[in-house]
Each structure stands twice: as C-alpha cells, then as structure tokens.
Design an enzyme around this catalytic site. Structure first.
Site, PDB file in Angstrom:
ATOM      1  N   ASP A  16       0.813  -1.228   0.000  1.00 19.00           N
ATOM      2  CA  ASP A  16       0.000   0.000   0.000  1.00 19.00           C
ATOM      3  C   ASP A  16       0.843   1.273   0.000  1.00 19.00           C
ATOM      4  OD1 ASP A  16      -2.309  -1.611   0.211  1.00 19.00           O
ATOM      5  OD2 ASP A  16      -1.940  -1.795   2.353  1.00 19.00           O
ATOM      6  N   LYS A  19       2.145   2.200  -5.076  1.00 19.78           N
ATOM      7  CA  LYS A  19       2.797   1.700  -6.297  1.00 19.78           C
ATOM      8  C   LYS A  19       1.898   1.870  -7.514  1.00 19.78           C
ATOM      9  CE  LYS A  19       3.242  -2.418  -4.398  1.00 19.78           C
ATOM     10  NZ  LYS A  19       2.856  -2.149  -3.023  1.00 19.78           N
ATOM     11  N   GLY A  43      -4.273  -4.680  -3.869  1.00 20.99           N
ATOM     12  CA  GLY A  43      -5.320  -3.806  -4.379  1.00 20.99           C
ATOM     13  C   GLY A  43      -4.627  -2.558  -4.871  1.00 20.99           C
ATOM     14  N   HIS A  44      -4.502  -2.421  -6.170  1.00 22.81           N
ATOM     15  CA  HIS A  44      -3.777  -1.275  -6.705  1.00 22.81           C
ATOM     16  C   HIS A  44      -4.771  -0.194  -7.115  1.00 22.81           C
ATOM     17  CE1 HIS A  44      -0.036  -3.960  -7.519  1.00 22.81           C
ATOM     18  NE2 HIS A  44      -0.270  -3.748  -6.253  1.00 22.81           N
ATOM     19  N   GLN A 198       2.496  -6.001  -2.797  1.00 19.37           N
ATOM     20  CA  GLN A 198       2.900  -5.985  -1.390  1.00 19.37           C
ATOM     21  C   GLN A 198       4.202  -5.181  -1.258  1.00 19.37           C
ATOM     22  OE1 GLN A 198       2.049  -9.455  -2.658  1.00 19.37           O
ATOM     23  NE2 GLN A 198       0.003  -8.691  -2.320  1.00 19.37           N
TER      24      GLN A 198
HETATM   25  P1  IMP Z   1      -1.828 -12.739   2.751  1.00 17.07           P
HETATM   26  O1  IMP Z   1      -0.979 -12.200   1.648  1.00 17.07           O
HETATM   27  O2  IMP Z   1      -3.303 -12.601   2.503  1.00 17.07           O
HETATM   28  O3  IMP Z   1      -1.439 -14.133   3.145  1.00 17.07           O
HETATM   29  O4  IMP Z   1      -1.561 -11.843   4.041  1.00 17.07           O
HETATM   30  C1  IMP Z   1      -0.312 -11.848   4.723  1.00 17.07           C
HETATM   31  C2  IMP Z   1       0.016 -10.456   5.252  1.00 17.07           C
HETATM   32  O5  IMP Z   1       0.305  -9.601   4.156  1.00 17.07           O
HETATM   33  C3  IMP Z   1      -1.113  -9.768   6.022  1.00 17.07           C
HETATM   34  O6  IMP Z   1      -0.530  -8.939   7.004  1.00 17.07           O
HETATM   35  C4  IMP Z   1      -1.785  -8.912   4.967  1.00 17.07           C
HETATM   36  O7  IMP Z   1      -2.483  -7.816   5.527  1.00 17.07           O
HETATM   37  C5  IMP Z   1      -0.574  -8.458   4.184  1.00 17.07           C
HETATM   38  N1  IMP Z   1      -0.863  -8.114   2.774  1.00 17.07           N
HETATM   39  C6  IMP Z   1      -1.037  -8.976   1.746  1.00 17.07           C
HETATM   40  N2  IMP Z   1      -1.228  -8.291   0.599  1.00 17.07           N
HETATM   41  C7  IMP Z   1      -1.167  -6.993   0.911  1.00 17.07           C
HETATM   42  C8  IMP Z   1      -1.255  -5.796   0.132  1.00 17.07           C
HETATM   43  O8  IMP Z   1      -1.395  -5.799  -1.093  1.00 17.07           O
HETATM   44  N3  IMP Z   1      -1.139  -4.620   0.818  1.00 17.07           N
HETATM   45  C9  IMP Z   1      -0.918  -4.588   2.148  1.00 17.07           C
HETATM   46  N4  IMP Z   1      -0.815  -5.677   2.908  1.00 17.07           N
HETATM   47  C10 IMP Z   1      -0.926  -6.872   2.296  1.00 17.07           C
HETATM   48 MG    MG Z   2      -2.857  -2.256  -1.668  1.00 15.47          MG
END
Ligand code: IMP
Ligand code: MG
Length: 389
Positions: A16, A19, A43-44, A198
């Site tokens: 977040d 990007k 989520g972009h 991420q």
């Molecule tokens: P997962 O990717 O759903 O397994 O989540 C693992 C960790 O990564 C958690 O803390 C999520 O909130 C975080 N996370 C996964 N994708 C994103 C993203 O695109 N933005 C921010 N945090 C993310």
């Molecule tokens: Mg995001």
C-alpha cells in the site's frame, strides 16, 4: 548508456505504498507491464479524472490502450476474481483482446485454498497473521510442496469440477509462455515495466517473518517470478509513502496510536482496498527504508502521499539507534510546511522545509528521489527524473 529499457517497481514497506499510481504514470511510456508475484491480496488503486479504479490482479497498465499486460508465473490466481476484474474492465470500456496474457505456469487459487486460509486464521488465536483471507498462503504452500495446479493444465481439463470448468473458460484464451513473450519485448528494445505487489517487509524471505505474505515481493522476485534474468534489468524504483502504514499483524516500530495517526489515516484514506480494514499508521522508518534499498538494490525512490503530511505540527522520521524518532528541528529548519502541495509540479516549487525533508531521506538511504506524488490524481505528480527514455 542504458542497455535495456526495463524497470522494476517495488514497495519498500508493508504494501500500500502507492505503487499503483507510479506504475500508472510509468506505464504511459511502457510497451508492457508485468505482474510477477502475489495475487488478489493486492489492491492497486489509481484515480483517473476523479474516478477510482482498483485492480487486484491485472496490471493497471491495462487502462492505457496501447500497453500489453502480463500475469507471470510467480503469481497465484483466483479464477472468479480474474473473471470479475475482466467484467470491471469491460464496464470501463477497456478492450483486453490481444493485450492481456497469463502464464500457463502460474498457479490456480481454489476455493479449498480460501477455506484453508480462513480456517488457519480462525484457529490461530493471538498467533494469527491477519491475512487478506484470499487463499494466498495455501496456494503457495501447494505450489512449493509440488501439489499445485498450474493454469496450463486447464487446457486439457475434462473433469466435472465446476470451479475448474469456470477456471478453464476464464483463463484458456489468455494462456501463453509469458517468459518467452516478455524476453522477446526486451530483445526488441521495448520498454517493459515490472509491477511489484505488497512490499519488501512482507517478502517471504526478507520481510518480518512470519508476519509476511507468501511470495517474493522484492526486486529479485521480478526475475524469478517472470523468467527474466537479472542482467536484463535496467532500473529499480522503490515506492514509499511519506509515512508508513501496515495492515495485519506484526512489528511496526514507528507506529502511532494517537490523534496524529487518526489525522493521517483520514486524510490519506488509509483503509485497506481489499479488506477495508483501517491501516495502522506510523512515521517513516529510515533504517527500514535503507534496508529496502539494500535488498532490492534500489536505483531511486518514489515518494507517495507527501501532501498528506501538510499542516502537521511536526513531521518525524525514525533514524534508529539510541534516538529513534527525530522531528523537523533536527532534520530541517524547525518549520513544517502548511502549504497545499497538490498544485506543485516541480521540485523547486516545493517549500524549503519539504525539500529539506526529502533531502534528508535521500542522504540517509543513499539513493535519489525520482518521482513524488502530491495528490491522488495521475497528474498530481512531480517528475524529478524521467525513468524511461
Ligand atoms: P496474505 O498475503 O493474505 O497471506 O496476508 C499476509 C500479510 O500480508 C497480512 O498482514 C496482509 O495484511 C498483508 N498483505 C497482503 N497483501 C497486501 C497488500 O497488497 N497490501 C498490504 N498488505 C498486504
Ligand atoms: Mg494495496
């Protein structure tokens, strides 16, 4: 002289970072944009003419009619989310035919993965990760233990599993060997952009394990996740917000739990674009940013949401060691800016205290700032250095 026109964009913290917006700007000069890791946990968000578009799987380059978009094999992909996203694009009158390609070696996320993700979170008590519950961890788990389902297998699937039949219909028209295709663009001297998801501190190897996601989010992940060699990468940009946010559990040394956090959260609209969870908010952590410079080999930084900090009584940064947080008196001239930055388009227009703040960051981490975002819209950007020729 530049050898290739290939640029990787990665997040330097917990995702977040903003990007999506920089990828959107850079995609104006790109022939191709590739996603190489993660899934619809991302989520972009980009804003075009005041209209908000959130893409979770397909690179935001798809919104530019001439750009080719690729979902490479480092990704794990949910067929229903992919279908929904195509529908969103159709409603926006975006034509994807001949412009969207998916790796036949990418893995499928199944309803079983989602169920396992949810069950594991619900039974973890205070050890929960705070995942996005999209099945990401279990999908990568099956991939790594060699039990996964690669999208290419859908081509010959003749069973009666309703989900696999939906997946077959959704993916087969887009499946190719994406590594071959991306490399052919690089060979032809075209501009190729790699869009990370991420961030560095959520990387499976280099993040705050176990509070991480299950994929390779760093620049090296662009190579393994897309089948492009490291010698062919020309520039790597790390995106950071002017502050830090985190969703989910895990360490966050500069976290704020006060009215400043509330203010930044509401001005910066810091709520998860996938899960709507309020994001945890804190000051910029410079040692962590320097770490991101190291593990990604960053060439430059893109600073997002600088405008959100306008009007605060003080802006602080962490410098680690015995005196973790310092304020503007120590890194600048003691004044913090109150000006609205959103109309500014050049570095020189920025107030002196902003320039001191940015200069301090550059000096601390040792790389220059190439792009600065001063508002959510595409054009609310200061281009310090044009990354693509
Ligand atoms: P997962 O990717 O759903 O397994 O989540 C693992 C960790 O990564 C958690 O803390 C999520 O909130 C975080 N996370 C996964 N994708 C994103 C993203 O695109 N933005 C921010 N945090 C993310
Ligand atoms: Mg995001």
């Amino acid at each position: 002289m530049k050898k290739y026109n290939t640029v990787i964009v990665v997040g330097t913290s917990f995702g977040d970072e903003g990007k999506g917006k920089f990828v959107d700007i850079l995609s104006e000069k790109s022939d191709m944009v590739c996603r190489f890791n993660g899934s619809c946990n991302a989520g972009h968000t980009i804003i075009i003419n005041g209209k908000k578009v959130i893409l979770r799987l397909i690179p935001c380059g798809i919104l530019r009619p001439d750009v080719i978009c690729v979902l490479a094999q480092g990704m794990v992909i949910d067929a229903d989310v992919f279908t929904q996203e195509l529908e969103t694009l159709r409603k926006l009158d975006v034509n994807v035919t001949g412009r969207l390609f998916v790796s036949d070696a990418a893995h499928l996320v199944t309803p079983d993965h989602i169920a396992r993700d949810i069950a594991s979170e619900e039974s973890a008590g205070d050890k929960k990760i705070g995942t996005t519950r999209k099945g990401i961890g279990p999908a990568y788990e099956d991939k790594v233990t060699r039990k996964g389902f690669r999208l290419g297998s859908l081509k010959t699937y003749n069973g009666d599993d309703v989900y696999l039949l939906r997946a077959k219909k959704a993916f087969v028209p887009y499946l190719i060997d994406t590594s071959e295709y991306i490399n052919s663009f690089i060979d032809a001297g075209k501009n190729v952009l790699f869009e990370g998801s991420q961030g560095t501190l959520l990387d499976i190897d280099h993040g705050t394990y176990p509070y991480v996601t299950s994929s390779s989010c760093i620049a090296g992940g662009a190579c393994t996740g897309s089948g492009v060699g490291p010698t062919r990468i020309n520039h790597t940009v790390g995106v950071t917000k002017a502050y830090v946010t985190r969703v989910g559990e895990g360490p966050f040394p500069t976290e704020l739990n006060n009215d400043i956090a509330e203010r930044i959260r509401s001005r910066g609209q810091e709520f998860g674009s996938v899960t709507r969870r309020p994001r945890r908010v804190g000051w910029l952590d410079l040692p962590a940013l320097r770490y991101a410079v190291r593990v990604n080999g960053l060439d430059s930084l893109a600073i997002a949401k600088l405008d959100v900090l306008s009007g605060l009584d003080d802006v602080m940064v962490s410098i680690g060691n015995d005196k973790p947080l310092i304020g503007s008196k120590e890194w600048g001239n003691g004044t913090v800016w109150s000006e609205d930055l959103t109309k500014m388009r050049t570095y020189d227009e920025l107030p002196e205290s902003v320039r001191l703040y940015l200069g301090y960051i550059e000096k601390f981490v040792g790389v220059p700032i190439s792009l600065i975002s001063v508002g959510p819209d595409r054009n609310e950007t200061i281009v310090v250095d044009q990354i693509f020729d």
